[in-house]
Design an enzyme around this catalytic site. Structure first.
Site, PDB file in Angstrom:
ATOM      1  N   ARG A 160       0.814  -1.219   0.000  1.00 56.73           N
ATOM      2  CA  ARG A 160       0.000   0.000   0.000  1.00 56.73           C
ATOM      3  C   ARG A 160       0.848   1.269   0.000  1.00 56.73           C
ATOM      4  O   ARG A 160       0.497   2.275   0.610  1.00 56.73           O
ATOM      5  CB  ARG A 160      -0.966   0.008   1.185  1.00 56.73           C
ATOM      6  N   SER A 239     -11.319  -0.102   2.875  1.00 54.97           N
ATOM      7  CA  SER A 239     -10.538  -0.379   4.088  1.00 54.97           C
ATOM      8  C   SER A 239      -9.962   0.930   4.629  1.00 54.97           C
ATOM      9  O   SER A 239      -9.168   1.590   3.953  1.00 54.97           O
ATOM     10  CB  SER A 239      -9.401  -1.357   3.773  1.00 54.97           C
ATOM     11  N   GLU A 343      -5.541   4.405   5.874  1.00 57.78           N
ATOM     12  CA  GLU A 343      -5.166   4.249   4.471  1.00 57.78           C
ATOM     13  C   GLU A 343      -5.591   5.447   3.626  1.00 57.78           C
ATOM     14  O   GLU A 343      -4.826   5.897   2.776  1.00 57.78           O
ATOM     15  CB  GLU A 343      -5.767   2.955   3.901  1.00 57.78           C
TER      16      GLU A 343
END
Length: 351
Positions: A160, A239, A343
């Site tokens: 990520r 998420s 995130e």
């Protein structure tokens, strides 16, 4: 290039949250994108880049500067080579590659947002990451003031993360190029156990790429991870937290806390990363810390379908969302000594 003033930004995000921008530009060509960025940089005007808006948390006061929405179009497929304009809708592009019988990104179906955002986050799900198929990224470099082509090896991809995320004020992605696989209409080997189970095959097997895509879409929909205007569980950024990656000492402390809190026979999810560290599940941590599906009694709550998604139930403010996020972070840290990291990108606010 369309220009609006005091323009609402909430409708441009999947959270449907955030105040207005002083000015909103919508660019439909690479040249317009570059011109807008150069203008902002030359005048010292703060600049916010918006693609699909699926990874943004914008403060209630909005953005005092120029918001640039990238709405470029371009899907070019030559053999197994794919080039996408940054403004292309990602999930539509995935569908078109599957229709063409190519493998490599079929398990990334249903991920909201634009193609230009995929290398920034190194988007991944269900055993695939874009870093495994991206060959190069074309971007405008705000430092050198020129358009550059950055090969995969220079993108610094990791979980990520990427060079583009590490230097958020430097690169504006214009195009992304991929190398896909001709596998006779079959998918890449299924790397994710849940996908393989859902399809009744062994992990590592290939299945029709179209079937893999449909299975992933069903799995994502069951978790509220496919956009649906009527479903408030999808009024989210997907998420909200990344899965923690712990070094040996931190992981040992984490295991001790798990045993103390949940008992000696409880084993948390653990995925060795190959560098002496271990990745565990943020969703597991959140749930075991007491934040179960549907948690909350205000307009911002945890999804009723997935503990990793924070949602706007309608009428929420960004501060409502952040209050919930902070509560979750504090609760998980108190229970397990692990600090969750958001995130989505925050604009004008922070946890």
């Amino acid at each position: 290039m369309q220009e609006l003033h005091d323009a609402p930004l909430a409708p441009l995000t999947t959270f449907r949250l955030g105040g207005p921008a002083t000015r909103l530009l919508t660019a439909t060509t690479d040249a317009e994108v570059v011109a807008a960025v150069r203008e902002a940089d030359a005048s010292g005007t703060p600049l916010l880049i918006i693609g699909g808006g699926s990874n943004l948390v914008i403060g209630d006061k909005g953005f005092d500067g120029t918001a640039l929405r990238i709405a470029t179009e371009g899907f070019t497929l030559s053999g197994t080579s794919l080039e996408l304009a940054a403004g292309e809708t990602w999930t539509d592009a995935v569908a078109r590659t599957v229709e063409a019988g190519l493998a490599g990104i079929e398990c990334l179906a249903g991920i909201p947002g634009s193609a230009g955002a995929t290398p920034i986050q190194n988007v991944g799900a269900y055993g695939q990451e874009v870093s495994s198929t991206i060959t190069e990224v074309v971007a405008y470099d705000r430092h050198t003031r020129e358009t550059v082509t950055i090969p995969n090896a220079e993108c610094s991809f990791s979980y990520r993360h990427s060079r583009f995320k590490a230097e958020p004020d430097r690169f504006v992605v214009l195009r992304v190029r991929f190398a896909l696989e001709e596998a006779g209409g079959l998918s890449a080997p299924l790397a994710y156990p849940e996908t393989a189970r859902a399809m009744g095959v062994e992990q590592g097997e290939r299945v029709p790429a179209s079937a893999a895509r449909e299975t992933v879409l069903k799995l994502r929909a069951g978790k509220g991870m496919v956009l649906d205007p009527e479903d408030h569980d999808t009024w989210s950024a997907g998420s909200f937290f990344t899965n923690p990656i712990l070094d040996a000492a931190a992981y040992g402390d984490f295991l001790a806390r798990v045993r103390e809190r949940l008992g000696p026979d409880v084993a948390p999810p653990a995925f060795p990363t190959g560098d002496g560290r271990t990745k565990t599940s943020a969703a597991w941590l959140i749930d075991r810390a007491g934040f179960t599906k549907g948690y909350g009694d205000g307009p911002a709550r945890i999804s009723t379908k997935h503990t990793l998604a924070l949602t706007n139930r309608g009428g929420a403010t960004t501060e409502d969302l952040l209050a919930l996020a902070r509560e979750v972070v504090a609760g998980v840290h108190a229970a397990f000594g692990v600090t969750l990291v958001n995130e989505p990108v925050t604009v004008g606010v922070s946890l």
